[in-house]
Design a protein around this motif. Structure first.
Motif, mmCIF file in Angstrom:
data_model
loop_
_atom_site.group_PDB
_atom_site.id
_atom_site.type_symbol
_atom_site.label_atom_id
_atom_site.label_comp_id
_atom_site.label_asym_id
_atom_site.label_seq_id
_atom_site.Cartn_x
_atom_site.Cartn_y
_atom_site.Cartn_z
ATOM 1 N N ARG A 1 42.224 38.457 28.069
ATOM 2 C CA ARG A 1 41.159 38.907 27.176
ATOM 3 C C ARG A 1 39.838 39.126 27.902
ATOM 4 O O ARG A 1 38.996 39.897 27.452
ATOM 5 N N SER A 2 39.619 38.412 28.994
ATOM 6 C CA SER A 2 38.344 38.512 29.700
ATOM 7 C C SER A 2 38.577 38.305 31.196
ATOM 8 O O SER A 2 39.664 37.916 31.617
ATOM 9 N N ARG A 3 37.555 38.543 31.968
ATOM 10 C CA ARG A 3 37.661 38.389 33.423
ATOM 11 C C ARG A 3 37.138 37.003 33.825
ATOM 12 O O ARG A 3 36.099 36.859 34.456
ATOM 13 N N LEU B 1 40.705 32.418 36.105
ATOM 14 C CA LEU B 1 42.121 32.620 36.402
ATOM 15 C C LEU B 1 42.420 34.102 36.646
ATOM 16 O O LEU B 1 43.222 34.449 37.528
ATOM 17 N N ALA B 2 41.781 34.974 35.870
ATOM 18 C CA ALA B 2 41.988 36.412 36.065
ATOM 19 C C ALA B 2 41.568 36.836 37.472
ATOM 20 O O ALA B 2 42.282 37.596 38.146
ATOM 21 N N TRP B 3 40.409 36.342 37.923
ATOM 22 C CA TRP B 3 39.953 36.686 39.270
ATOM 23 C C TRP B 3 40.850 36.050 40.332
ATOM 24 O O TRP B 3 41.071 36.642 41.403
ATOM 25 N N LEU B 4 41.410 34.887 40.049
ATOM 26 C CA LEU B 4 42.321 34.249 40.991
ATOM 27 C C LEU B 4 43.590 35.079 41.175
ATOM 28 O O LEU B 4 44.140 35.175 42.280
ATOM 29 N N LEU B 5 44.030 35.713 40.098
ATOM 30 C CA LEU B 5 45.241 36.543 40.136
ATOM 31 C C LEU B 5 44.960 37.983 40.567
ATOM 32 O O LEU B 5 45.890 38.752 40.811
ATOM 33 N N GLY C 1 41.057 44.857 31.453
ATOM 34 C CA GLY C 1 41.083 46.042 32.301
ATOM 35 C C GLY C 1 41.772 45.867 33.632
ATOM 36 O O GLY C 1 41.852 46.820 34.424
ATOM 37 N N PHE C 2 42.299 44.655 33.908
ATOM 38 C CA PHE C 2 43.001 44.405 35.162
ATOM 39 C C PHE C 2 44.486 44.724 35.023
ATOM 40 O O PHE C 2 45.064 44.631 33.936
ATOM 41 N N LEU C 3 45.098 45.074 36.149
ATOM 42 C CA LEU C 3 46.545 45.245 36.191
ATOM 43 C C LEU C 3 47.230 43.878 36.177
ATOM 44 O O LEU C 3 46.611 42.843 36.454
ATOM 45 N N LEU C 4 48.522 43.895 35.857
ATOM 46 C CA LEU C 4 49.322 42.673 35.921
ATOM 47 C C LEU C 4 49.289 42.091 37.338
ATOM 48 O O LEU C 4 49.255 42.841 38.304
ATOM 49 N N LEU D 1 47.514 45.290 31.960
ATOM 50 C CA LEU D 1 47.859 46.686 32.204
ATOM 51 C C LEU D 1 49.066 46.845 33.124
ATOM 52 O O LEU D 1 49.119 46.275 34.215
ATOM 53 N N ARG D 2 50.019 47.642 32.678
ATOM 54 C CA ARG D 2 51.170 48.002 33.510
ATOM 55 C C ARG D 2 50.792 49.060 34.537
ATOM 56 O O ARG D 2 51.429 49.184 35.588
ATOM 57 N N GLU D 3 49.795 49.851 34.209
ATOM 58 C CA GLU D 3 49.253 50.858 35.120
ATOM 59 C C GLU D 3 47.798 51.083 34.745
ATOM 60 O O GLU D 3 47.356 50.724 33.648
ATOM 61 N N ALA D 4 47.053 51.669 35.655
ATOM 62 C CA ALA D 4 45.616 51.842 35.443
ATOM 63 C C ALA D 4 45.346 52.742 34.244
ATOM 64 O O ALA D 4 46.068 53.720 33.999
#
Length: 336
Positions: free
Chosen positions: A12-14, A17-21, A176-179, A184-187
């Motif tokens: 849902r947000s950046r 954990l999102a930045w770690l991945l 807005g990040f990819l998996l 997102l599966r693609e950009a």
């Protein structure tokens, strides 16, 4: 469910954990870009079939309402007398071959969504790991078919598509990040023909698909029961879909009082599901779940989900599709 819930919150947000991945998402994007380049260079082959193929897919992981839209499209073309077929990978099925979905096919063998489309729309449905193989098999068995709708497969480049419809729900593109850092599966954005929002609050421009429950429930034998007659009935709502709470909310909005709700993993097979308590409650579920649940709970009630496609979307769709229909459409007859 714990890991899945954690990822859904992360997407849902950046956050941290999102930045770690995020480095892993760069690798994911690189591999996807390389694969697309190989198709553009014809090092990987894209196969065609002699009728138009319309892909209904998404770029966001998880369910976004693709199959109800597929069913709405099929009914739209059926009403116009156009012979339509549907193909799918058949997510979660135990079989690996290419096969037709028949009225008595087990959802475990063909997939719950293909079984639902076949039962509800009465059109030819084929499943295969390679969607090109499914399309070829469908046309060999039903050569009068004029259009093929592919349920999911926006990223499946091995089958040529003539038109792409991308579905979004209220999640939009998430962070807005990819998996795996995002959903997102693609950009996104990426070129598609039509964008359709199935949620109540579209995140960006596109057409709308309004979802609503039917005003009746269906029994295993096809008998319809008006929802109004269930308002004083003890109900246990069960949902094994991507967003079960949305189903529960719609039931309550229809005036039903739910004594209990049970959210299960998407595509749950119900083989290990047992109803050991609250036996006085009537089980109510989605149509998608019912094709599996009826084998274990034949008295369960299924409430169909109806999708209304706005006139502007249908006009834009027909404007693109009609030139491909070179011969007068033949009336589709119900399958037996």
């Amino acid at each position: 469910m714990g890991l899945e819930a954690t990822l859904l919150r992360t997407w849902r947000s950046r956050g941290a954990l999102a930045w770690l991945l995020w480095p892993l998402s760069l690798l994911y994007g690189l591999l996807g870009g390389l694969r697309n380049l190989l198709y553009r260079l014809n090092w990987l082959h894209t196969g065609r079939v002699p009728v138009p193929v319309i892909v209904v897919g998404n770029v966001v992981a998880g369910g976004s309402g693709k199959t109800p839209v597929v069913m709405a499209l099929v009914r739209h073309w059926q009403a116009r007398g156009i012979a339509v077929g549907v193909i799918s990978r058949g997510y979660g099925r135990s079989s690996t071959d290419c096969r037709e979905v028949l009225p008595d096919s087990l959802p475990a063998e063909v997939g719950d969504e293909p079984a639902l489309v076949r039962r509800s729309c009465q059109v030819p449905v084929f499943v295969a790991r390679q969607r090109l193989e499914a399309a070829q098999a469908l046309l060999a068995r039903y050569p009068q078919t004029q259009l093929i709708v592919c349920d999911d497969g926006l990223q499946h480049r091995a089958l040529h598509r003539d038109l792409e419809i991308c579905i979004f729900d209220d999640r939009g593109v998430g962070n807005g990040f990819l998996l795996p850092a995002g959903p997102l599966r693609e950009a996104w954005p990426r070129p598609v023909d039509l964008v359709l929002h199935s949620g109540a609050q579209p995140a960006f421009a596109g057409f709308r698909a309004r979802r609503a429950l039917a005003d009746y429930a269906v029994q295993a034998d096809g008998t319809r029961r008006p929802l109004a007659t269930l308002r004083n009935t003890p109900l246990r709502a069960v949902a094994a879909i991507a967003q079960p709470e949305s189903f529960f909310s719609m039931l309550r909005a229809a005036g039903l009082e739910l004594e209990a709700t049970e959210a299960l993993p998407d595509h749950y097979d119900f083989d290990s599901w047992s109803r050991t308590e609250h036996l006085r409650q009537t089980v109510i579920c989605t149509e998608k779940d019912a094709v599996k649940l009826w084998h274990h709970q034949p008295d369960a009630l299924a409430v169909p989900l109806r999708v209304e496609l706005e006139p502007g979307f249908l006009a834009a769709l027909d404007q693109r599709v009609d030139p491909w229909l070179s011969s007068p459409p033949a009336r589709t007859s119900a399958l037996t």
